[in-house]
Design an enzyme around this catalytic site. Structure first.
Site, mmCIF file in Angstrom:
data_model
loop_
_atom_site.group_PDB
_atom_site.id
_atom_site.type_symbol
_atom_site.label_atom_id
_atom_site.label_comp_id
_atom_site.label_asym_id
_atom_site.label_seq_id
_atom_site.Cartn_x
_atom_site.Cartn_y
_atom_site.Cartn_z
ATOM 1 N N CYS C 91 0.583 -1.156 -0.083
ATOM 2 C CA CYS C 91 -0.077 0.070 0.195
ATOM 3 C C CYS C 91 1.023 1.279 -0.005
ATOM 4 O O CYS C 91 1.535 1.542 -1.053
ATOM 5 C CB CYS C 91 -1.017 -0.046 1.271
ATOM 6 S SG CYS C 91 -2.110 1.167 0.947
ATOM 7 N N HIS C 207 -3.496 -5.638 1.425
ATOM 8 C CA HIS C 207 -2.847 -5.637 2.597
ATOM 9 C C HIS C 207 -2.735 -7.386 2.818
ATOM 10 O O HIS C 207 -3.933 -7.661 3.828
ATOM 11 C CB HIS C 207 -3.754 -4.976 3.532
ATOM 12 C CG HIS C 207 -3.286 -3.398 3.630
ATOM 13 N ND1 HIS C 207 -2.278 -2.741 4.333
ATOM 14 C CD2 HIS C 207 -4.113 -2.397 2.850
ATOM 15 C CE1 HIS C 207 -2.479 -1.623 4.197
ATOM 16 N NE2 HIS C 207 -3.436 -1.303 3.185
ATOM 17 N N GLU C 209 -1.330 -8.636 5.417
ATOM 18 C CA GLU C 209 -1.400 -8.707 6.524
ATOM 19 C C GLU C 209 -2.813 -8.442 7.322
ATOM 20 O O GLU C 209 -2.736 -8.981 8.664
ATOM 21 C CB GLU C 209 -0.419 -7.556 7.312
ATOM 22 C CG GLU C 209 -0.867 -6.257 7.568
ATOM 23 C CD GLU C 209 -1.115 -5.547 6.282
ATOM 24 O OE1 GLU C 209 -0.828 -5.930 4.944
ATOM 25 O OE2 GLU C 209 -1.124 -4.126 6.087
#
Ligand SMILES: Nc1ncnc2c1ncn2[C@@H]1O[C@H](COP(=O)(O)OP(=O)(O)O)[C@@H](O)[C@H]1O
Ligand SMILES: [Mg+2]
Lengths: 735, 83, 234, 83
Positions: C91, C207, C209
């Site tokens: 990002c 993302h 994560e």
């Protein structure tokens, strides 16, 4: 002539919104006439916003105690024990007027302000919510305001990195000229490491940290109308500009400093900036404070004492440090590139003394500022009684599915996706249920525990019957928390009303606070924080009253929580809180009535607090033990709309029937309170459990694997059609 | 015809972006930078041949959409005006 | 070498806000806590992977990633990459990588002019040899969330052709289960992630994560990152 | 001394914001608007008295930070240059 020498008159005071009686009291307490700076400080501290002069009498009636309460009203935010030595720290606050003037910055600074209230207490913020009210969907300002407010809320929350996990939005013409933007923040702290604002230790240093002070937010209107205002005054911006980047640095720096055992007391600079923070800290400590205004980090040259004390520049804090901690603290703020400036000291005098240009700009006793702040018992009367709407079919002979298709696209029922996809709801990676369901579910980092969070209010109910409406807001929040399987703990509230000097408005405030208090007491969810926003009017007409409830609940193991989405075909669908022989429902003040009915204000569905507690406890218990697989409370739009939402959130459909009877519009769309839709694999088990608990449950159908809803024998509609209407409404408005 | 609208923050309005940029320039060795303010520049191509009328219309555009008059000031340039 | 021996560094700028999330994710996969490296550092201890996390570094002022891209630690990251070291930007981290030229192209404002936070479906592309894709099958689909305002990938026509010909496109947005348009931001050629010419540096907008377990709504982020880490250690 | 840097998108680089603004202007009845491009205007106050040197330094700032030369062009104005 020097500012402190300017002699004020009652006209100046009046221009700052003070009454003759208030002016006389100031002169009496001072034994002289105040100068400009002193008058500004009194007018700010005695303003409705800081003194709560119209609402205090009634706020005192709210329940604020309970075994779970760690900190009630009176600090920057409230705190409740959630186990493991942790506290949830939360508060809601309004930013209505600024958001109408400048939607993006108004909403953004609203979020920044409420976040500061929470991390000022030593809590790391973990979630944001909001409650928004806009005018008519087709009013020419609405599109612009919705776009700006939503972008502003996202602009601040997304950048500072706190997930926005929930909220609510309604549209009503009474908000055409006065929107509501209420923001709620929730944080976590160790219960024994909570920071408070009372100044301690005469001689201890008073430190200013954060951003520099500019002329933003100084009440331009007041200034311009007063004699002392100079030409440029009117050109100055009266809206504050937020800086989420500096906000993030300030948050990290404060939390790092608080971990280092250096801070004795701390207070954010919110409304009335340096004035309210210094006065609140000193008065809570029963002490005085001396500040050298020449030391205040300023963004602009030649700022007057008045301007420095009343500026509402954002991202600023005031702290009292342990004397030997100054260097530790300075190093931390240097690391984060933030201003750090000792500007004064705590004193024993009980006075607020402000030095400027080698002179004394202000020297006033703090006691009167706070203790003598006016408190009014404004006239009010009984709430009007409303006609009961005889439940009947308003939509002609339209089938239930036809009505449903029209209603699901109603501006107050349609999907909020266009709004919440502009919020980062997942940063921090602990959001297990974000916007779109009942309560949001946020995991307590590194544990199995979860916090359930919601904001709720139904203004059309409050308008019709403020007391029941106040109760209903708490009850609906309680239902939303229970529907995910969590145990409600406590509430924060934001009282949005019109002009309290009008008896009918004061009646709304008084009655809804009474109703709110009754419900909070009954459901064991004490009020730990909140905010009041009055004078929400345009051209003398008030907004629909909107006492927003923000509720926090806890669940021990997030794995046991439930969602609103159907989980498997073949499961049985029950209504909790409804008898089998019920064939109609309460349509008065419902969305169905708003959609098809006349403009009459009808009586609202009654709220039975015993039933609410019984039903909520039943739903919670059996979600956690696995008997209930999905749950959704029944609110706006009634049973049929609740079932539709459960289907649209899942891959499944449903077949619904009302026993032998044909399904009436009032049965499908009535808004009787205290009800939930739940599903289970063990219908007999659920019925038995309900019988034991003394809870009415009724089987109303089954979950199917067909992409459609079926009402009774023959009336079916495809989920695709419903989803199109449901998802299409807001994008169409905002296109 | 072309019109250029320069939009800048009103005096006294915080410009966090400008602050960040002047910090960064300092770190990059441009220590002589005292202050930075950031504004927008909007270039419009408009089917209008009369500069006076063009200026009028563009001013209207600024008031209704291009500039947020609560916190921003705007100025209008018409490059071909004096040709 | 095993995953638990893996040395990962996460760069932290003022305004980074996914650094902790990434640290937790890496620790979940390697059971070893990665180092958090502050932007003022001028050198990096030897590491197997440098991660530039999401957020709003320096407030994203001027241009997303512009100020971070010129901060002192990035010189060390550039050296690391020049030595063939692996770098992953997520990002805002992707935006930083484009600002330093470590990956081609730029990320401009979403075509819809709105911040977008939602799940997207990705297809793994057939790429130049790269530790970030070699563990996955070309064409394989992943569902991972995005959350950005400037994820609209842009490069001029020649550059795009070069990137495509060299197999530097790591992920593309594709139609799938997620609600809404497949391409959430108008990215050229539906590009969601790109590689450096040697495949050792990757930037992506989604993302991973945030997709580390069913509880969070999906595990495809964990799948992608575990494969990437495995190829990096092998 | 003051320097003004105007930063605009290179031709061929799409400008979503510009497109949105020209649509919006059209909807508002400004049908004469043919095209809109949005750029930045950065005002710098710099401790430098020699315009030539100022221009040099500012050009350096543009190359190193202020503009992304992949997609942006910049131009520098020095208002006091010819005083
Ligand atoms: N409606 C309310 N119910 C309970 N407490 C309230 C209410 N409104 C304000 N309070 C409490 O009064 C105190 C002052 O409120 P406020 O001035 O909004 O806080 P701040 O100055 O931090 O913005 C806070 O502790 C707040 O929680
Ligand atoms: Mg506060």
């Amino acid at each position: 002539m020097s500012e402190s020498a300017e002699v004020m008159t009652f006209d100046n005071a009046a221009a700052m919104g003070l009454s003759r009686a208030e002016w006389d009291l100031i002169e009496k307490r001072l034994g002289r006439t105040p100068n400009l700076c002193e008058l500004g400080i009194f007018s700010a501290m005695w303003s409705e916003h800081c003194s709560y002069k119209s609402s205090k009498k009634w706020l005192k009636t709210l329940p604020v105690d309970g075994p779970q309460v760690v900190q009630g009203p009176g600090e920057n935010a409230g705190a409740v024990d959630i186990g493991d030595g942790l506290s949830a720290i939360f508060k809601i606050e309004s930013h209505n007027h600024p958001s109408f003037i400048e939607p993006y910055q108004g909403a953004a600074t609203g979020v920044g302000g409420i976040l500061r209230d929470v991390f000022t207490m030593g809590a790391r913020p973990i979630a944001l919510l909001n409650a928004l009210r806009f005018g008519d969907a087709d009013h020419e300002k609405t599109r612009h305001l919705v776009g700006g407010v939503v972008a502003g809320i996202g602009g601040y929350g997304n950048c500072i990195g706190i997930p926005t996990v929930g909220g609510e939005v309604n549209f009503n013409k009474s908000y055409n000229g006065n929107i509501l933007v209420n923001a709620m923040a929730v944080g976590l702290a160790n219960s024994d490491r909570i920071f408070r604002s009372a100044a301690t230790g005469p001689g201890n240093p008073v430190i200013y940290v954060g951003a520099k002070t500019g002329r933003d937010g100084i009440h331009g209107a007041t200034m311009a109308s007063a004699e002392f205002s100079d030409e440029t005054e009117s050109k100055r911006p009266t809206v504050q500009v937020g800086d989420p980047f500096t906000g993030k640095l300030l948050m990290e720096a404060c939390l790092e400093l608080m971990a280092s055992d250096s801070v004795l007391s701390i207070q954010d600079m919110g409304a009335a900036g340096l004035t309210s923070s210094s006065v609140e800290m000193a008065s809570k400590g029963g002490l005085g404070m001396e500040i050298d205004l020449d030391l205040v980090p300023a963004r602009e040259a030649e700022m007057s004492a008045y301007e420095l004390m009343l500026s509402e520049s954002q991202e600023r804090m005031l702290m009292v440090l342990k004397p030997d901690a100054t260097e530790t603290a300075r190093a931390i703020f240097d690391k984060w590139d933030l201003d750090f400036m000792p500007i004064g000291k705590v004193t024993e005098t009980g006075r607020l003394v402000l030095l400027k240009d080698g002179g004394i700009a202000c020297d006033i006793p703090i006691g009167p500022l706070v203790d003598d702040a006016p408190e009014y018992d404004r006239p009010h009367h009984d709430a009007p009684t409303r006609p009961v709407f005889a439940s009947q079919n308003l939509a002609g002979d339209k089938s239930v599915s036809a009505v449903l298709l029209e209603m699901i696209g109603h501006i107050d029922l349609a999907s909020r996706r266009w709004i919440y996809e502009q919020y980062d709801s997942q940063v921090m990676a602990d959001t297990l249920a974000g916007p779109g369901g009942d309560a949001a579910l946020v995991r307590v980092h590194g544990s199995r525990r979860g916090l359930a969070l919601t904001t709720d209010c139904t203004p059309r109910y409050v308008e019709s019957d403020p007391k029941t409406g106040g109760m209903q807001a708490v009850a609906e929040a309680y239902r939303n928390i229970s529907a995910v399987g969590a145990t409600p703990l406590a509430i924060t509230n934001n009282l949005n009303f019109g002009n309290p000097e009008k008896p009918e408005i004061m009646t709304q405030l008084v009655q809804s606070v009474i109703g709110m208090g009754d419900a909070a007491r009954h459901l064991n969810t004490p009020v730990v924080s909140g905010n009041v926003s009055l004078y929400n009017e345009t051209d003398g007409t008030a907004i629909q009253p909107c006492p927003v409830i923000g509720m926090v609940g806890v669940i021990d193991d997030v794995a046991t929580a439930a969602g609103t989405a159907f989980t498997a075909a073949g499961e049985t669908i029950f209504v909790v809180g409804q008898t089998a022989n019920k064939t109609d429902g309460w349509l008065g003040a419902s969305i169905y009535q708003a959609h098809y009915g006349d403009a009459t204000i009808y009586a609202v569905p009654p709220v039975d607090l015993d039933a609410e507690e019984r039903h909520g406890t039943f739903v919670r218990t059996h979600i956690v033990n696995g008997l209930i697989t999905a749950a959704h409370d029944i609110s706006d739009g009634g049973l049929a709309v609740a079932v539709t939402e459960m289907a649209m959130h899942s891959k499944f459909g449903a077949a619904i029937d009302a026993g032998d009877d044909a399904i009436s519009h009032s049965w499908a769309f009535g808004e009787d309170q205290g009800r939930y839709i739940v599903t289970t694999q063990d219908a007999a088990g659920l019925a038995a459990a309900a019988a034991t608990a003394g809870v009415e449950v009724t089987k109303i159908g089954v979950v199917t694997d067909r992409q459609e809803l079926k009402f009774g024998a023959a009336d079916t509609i495809s989920l695709a059609a419903l989803i199109e209407a449901y998802e299409g409404r807001l994008p169409a408005l905002m296109a | 015809m072309q019109a250029i609208v320069n939009i800048s923050l009103k005096n006294g309005v915080l410009d966090p972006q400008g602050r960040a940029i002047s910090h960064a320039l300092g770190d990059l060795g441009f220590s002589e930078v005292a202050d930075v303010r950031v504004g927008k520049q909007i270039q419009l191509d408009i089917d209008e041949t009369d500069p006076a009328r063009l200026r009028q219309r563009v001013a209207r555009m600024c008031e209704t959409l291009l500039s947020n008059t609560v916190i921003e000031d705007y100025s209008i340039e018409i490059p071909d005006e004096n040709k | 070498m095993t995953l638990s021996a893996m040395r990962v560094a996460i760069i932290v700028f003022p305004g980074s806000n996914c650094d902790r999330d990434m640290m937790v994710a890496i620790e979940q996969l390697t059971s070893r806590r990665p180092a958090l490296v502050w932007h003022k550092e001028t050198s990096l201890d030897p590491v197997d992977l440098v991660i530039i996390p999401g957020g709003f570094s320096f407030g994203d002022y001027l241009r997303c990633g512009a100020l971070a891209g010129r901060s002192s630690v990035m010189h060390a990251v550039l050296d690391h990459a020049a030595r063939g070291g692996a770098v992953m930007g997520i990002c805002n981290g992707f935006q930083v990588l484009t600002e330093t030229g470590m990956v081609p192209g730029v990320l401009i404002r979403n075509a819809g002019l709105k911040f977008a936070c939602r799940n997207v479906d990705l297809a793994v592309c057939d790429t130049v040899a790269s530790p970030f894709t070699s563990g996955l099958a070309a064409g394989q689909h992943l569902t991972i969330p995005i959350a950005h305002n400037e994820g609209n990938y842009f490069a001029d026509a020649d550059e795009l052709r070069r990137i495509e010909d060299n197999g530097q496109v790591a992920f593309r947005y594709v139609a799938g289960a997620a609600f809404g348009p497949a391409n959430p931001n108008g990215a050229a050629n539906d590009i969601a992630g790109v590689l450096s010419p040697n495949g050792r540096v990757m930037g992506m907008m989604p993302h991973p994560e945030r997709a580390m377990s069913p509880e969070q709504g999906g595990s495809d982020g964990a799948l992608f990152m575990s494969k990437a880490l495995e190829s990096l250690v092998s």
